[in-house]
Design a protein around this motif. Structure first.
Motif, PDB file in Angstrom:
ATOM      1  N   THR A   1      28.792 -26.330 -63.375  1.00  0.00           N
ATOM      2  CA  THR A   1      28.117 -25.060 -63.626  1.00  0.00           C
ATOM      3  C   THR A   1      29.071 -23.877 -63.457  1.00  0.00           C
ATOM      4  N   ILE A   2      30.275 -24.136 -62.986  1.00  0.00           N
ATOM      5  CA  ILE A   2      31.263 -23.083 -62.755  1.00  0.00           C
ATOM      6  C   ILE A   2      32.324 -23.164 -63.850  1.00  0.00           C
ATOM      7  N   PRO A   3      32.641 -22.033 -64.495  1.00  0.00           N
ATOM      8  CA  PRO A   3      33.656 -22.053 -65.554  1.00  0.00           C
ATOM      9  C   PRO A   3      35.051 -22.321 -65.013  1.00  0.00           C
ATOM     10  N   ILE A   4      35.930 -22.711 -65.922  1.00  0.00           N
ATOM     11  CA  ILE A   4      37.347 -22.868 -65.604  1.00  0.00           C
ATOM     12  C   ILE A   4      38.096 -21.685 -66.219  1.00  0.00           C
ATOM     13  N   ALA A   5      39.229 -21.332 -65.643  1.00  0.00           N
ATOM     14  CA  ALA A   5      40.036 -20.231 -66.184  1.00  0.00           C
ATOM     15  C   ALA A   5      40.746 -20.692 -67.444  1.00  0.00           C
ATOM     16  N   VAL A   6      40.722 -19.850 -68.469  1.00  0.00           N
ATOM     17  CA  VAL A   6      41.515 -20.085 -69.677  1.00  0.00           C
ATOM     18  C   VAL A   6      42.667 -19.095 -69.668  1.00  0.00           C
ATOM     19  N   HIS A   7      43.767 -19.474 -70.274  1.00  0.00           N
ATOM     20  CA  HIS A   7      44.974 -18.667 -70.228  1.00  0.00           C
ATOM     21  C   HIS A   7      45.450 -18.355 -71.637  1.00  0.00           C
ATOM     22  N   GLU A   8      46.181 -17.266 -71.746  1.00  0.00           N
ATOM     23  CA  GLU A   8      46.728 -16.867 -73.035  1.00  0.00           C
ATOM     24  C   GLU A   8      47.873 -17.795 -73.404  1.00  0.00           C
ATOM     25  N   LEU A   9      47.864 -18.284 -74.630  1.00  0.00           N
ATOM     26  CA  LEU A   9      48.909 -19.184 -75.117  1.00  0.00           C
ATOM     27  C   LEU A   9      49.394 -18.659 -76.458  1.00  0.00           C
ATOM     28  N   ARG A  10      50.700 -18.663 -76.626  1.00  0.00           N
ATOM     29  CA  ARG A  10      51.254 -18.334 -77.938  1.00  0.00           C
ATOM     30  C   ARG A  10      52.494 -19.179 -78.165  1.00  0.00           C
ATOM     31  N   VAL A  11      52.789 -19.399 -79.427  1.00  0.00           N
ATOM     32  CA  VAL A  11      53.993 -20.124 -79.813  1.00  0.00           C
ATOM     33  C   VAL A  11      54.915 -19.105 -80.458  1.00  0.00           C
ATOM     34  N   ASP A  12      56.130 -18.945 -79.924  1.00  0.00           N
ATOM     35  CA  ASP A  12      57.030 -17.952 -80.492  1.00  0.00           C
ATOM     36  C   ASP A  12      57.787 -18.528 -81.681  1.00  0.00           C
ATOM     37  N   GLU A  13      58.637 -17.695 -82.282  1.00  0.00           N
ATOM     38  CA  GLU A  13      59.304 -18.065 -83.530  1.00  0.00           C
ATOM     39  C   GLU A  13      60.224 -19.277 -83.416  1.00  0.00           C
ATOM     40  N   ASP A  14      60.715 -19.585 -82.216  1.00  0.00           N
ATOM     41  CA  ASP A  14      61.574 -20.764 -82.072  1.00  0.00           C
ATOM     42  C   ASP A  14      60.797 -22.017 -81.664  1.00  0.00           C
ATOM     43  N   GLY A  15      59.454 -21.925 -81.618  1.00  0.00           N
ATOM     44  CA  GLY A  15      58.624 -23.082 -81.297  1.00  0.00           C
ATOM     45  C   GLY A  15      58.348 -23.264 -79.815  1.00  0.00           C
ATOM     46  N   SER A  16      58.726 -22.290 -79.002  1.00  0.00           N
ATOM     47  CA  SER A  16      58.439 -22.371 -77.568  1.00  0.00           C
ATOM     48  C   SER A  16      56.975 -22.029 -77.310  1.00  0.00           C
ATOM     49  N   VAL A  17      56.334 -22.815 -76.441  1.00  0.00           N
ATOM     50  CA  VAL A  17      54.954 -22.557 -76.036  1.00  0.00           C
ATOM     51  C   VAL A  17      55.006 -21.690 -74.790  1.00  0.00           C
ATOM     52  N   LEU A  18      54.403 -20.492 -74.887  1.00  0.00           N
ATOM     53  CA  LEU A  18      54.395 -19.542 -73.785  1.00  0.00           C
ATOM     54  C   LEU A  18      52.968 -19.379 -73.278  1.00  0.00           C
ATOM     55  N   VAL A  19      52.799 -19.445 -71.957  1.00  0.00           N
ATOM     56  CA  VAL A  19      51.483 -19.301 -71.347  1.00  0.00           C
ATOM     57  C   VAL A  19      51.519 -18.142 -70.363  1.00  0.00           C
ATOM     58  N   THR A  20      50.510 -17.280 -70.468  1.00  0.00           N
ATOM     59  CA  THR A  20      50.322 -16.193 -69.518  1.00  0.00           C
ATOM     60  C   THR A  20      49.079 -16.516 -68.709  1.00  0.00           C
ATOM     61  N   LEU A  21      49.237 -16.695 -67.408  1.00  0.00           N
ATOM     62  CA  LEU A  21      48.121 -17.057 -66.550  1.00  0.00           C
ATOM     63  C   LEU A  21      47.152 -15.902 -66.386  1.00  0.00           C
ATOM     64  N   ARG A  22      45.881 -16.231 -66.383  1.00  0.00           N
ATOM     65  CA  ARG A  22      44.834 -15.287 -66.009  1.00  0.00           C
ATOM     66  C   ARG A  22      44.339 -15.727 -64.644  1.00  0.00           C
ATOM     67  N   THR A  23      44.018 -14.785 -63.805  1.00  0.00           N
ATOM     68  CA  THR A  23      43.604 -15.132 -62.449  1.00  0.00           C
ATOM     69  C   THR A  23      42.094 -15.314 -62.325  1.00  0.00           C
ATOM     70  N   THR A  24      41.346 -14.894 -63.333  1.00  0.00           N
ATOM     71  CA  THR A  24      39.893 -15.001 -63.243  1.00  0.00           C
ATOM     72  C   THR A  24      39.325 -15.682 -64.479  1.00  0.00           C
ATOM     73  N   THR A  25      38.038 -15.944 -64.425  1.00  0.00           N
ATOM     74  CA  THR A  25      37.346 -16.522 -65.571  1.00  0.00           C
ATOM     75  C   THR A  25      36.499 -15.432 -66.239  1.00  0.00           C
ATOM     76  N   ALA A  26      36.931 -14.177 -66.135  1.00  0.00           N
ATOM     77  CA  ALA A  26      36.183 -13.050 -66.697  1.00  0.00           C
ATOM     78  C   ALA A  26      35.884 -13.274 -68.166  1.00  0.00           C
ATOM     79  N   GLY A  27      34.714 -12.848 -68.571  1.00  0.00           N
ATOM     80  CA  GLY A  27      34.314 -12.977 -69.957  1.00  0.00           C
ATOM     81  C   GLY A  27      33.499 -14.220 -70.230  1.00  0.00           C
ATOM     82  N   VAL A  28      33.334 -15.069 -69.236  1.00  0.00           N
ATOM     83  CA  VAL A  28      32.559 -16.296 -69.435  1.00  0.00           C
ATOM     84  C   VAL A  28      31.130 -16.026 -69.080  1.00  0.00           C
TER      85      VAL A  28
END
Length: 112
Positions: free
Chosen positions: A85-112
């Motif tokens: 019944t409790i949400p999990i945090a989702v994080h921002e993910l992007r793939v840059d031009e060289d194919g690297s996967v970059l993740v920016t952590l979010r500290t909350t589950t805001a917006g759920v």
């Protein structure tokens, strides 16, 4: 939110549906590919049973915890099937031009 962290190369992720786990700033984060090929980043721990979500089944944009069957939306973190019944945090993910996967952590589950 934190600064973006390079997790891996997109070539190191499952080419089809699946998930891997990375440790970012002391947190276990699942990087998952859904059935449409979209990538998601979210906390790897089920909010109900404290087990790895990356070991669960992925269908569409949902991941199911292997232990008790809780399902979470990988885009919003919302629990969509009991017993969780409790949400999990989702994080921002992007793939840059060289194919690297970059993740920016979010500290909350805001917006759920």
């Amino acid at each position: 939110m934190s600064e973006p962290v390079r997790v891996c190369s997109v070539d190191e992720l499952p080419s089809e549906v699946g998930a891997v786990v990375a440790e970012i700033e002391g947190r276990r984060v699942a990087i998952a590919r859904d059935s449409a090929g979209e990538l998601h980043a979210f906390d790897d721990t089920c909010s109900h049973a404290n087990v790895s979500l990356a070991e669960g089944e992925i269908e569409g944009q949902h991941i199911e915890c292997w232990l008790h069957g809780s399902q979470f939306n990988m885009t919003t973190g919302a629990p969509e099937q009991l017993p969780a019944t409790i949400p999990i945090a989702v994080h921002e993910l992007r793939v840059d031009e060289d194919g690297s996967v970059l993740v920016t952590l979010r500290t909350t589950t805001a917006g759920v």
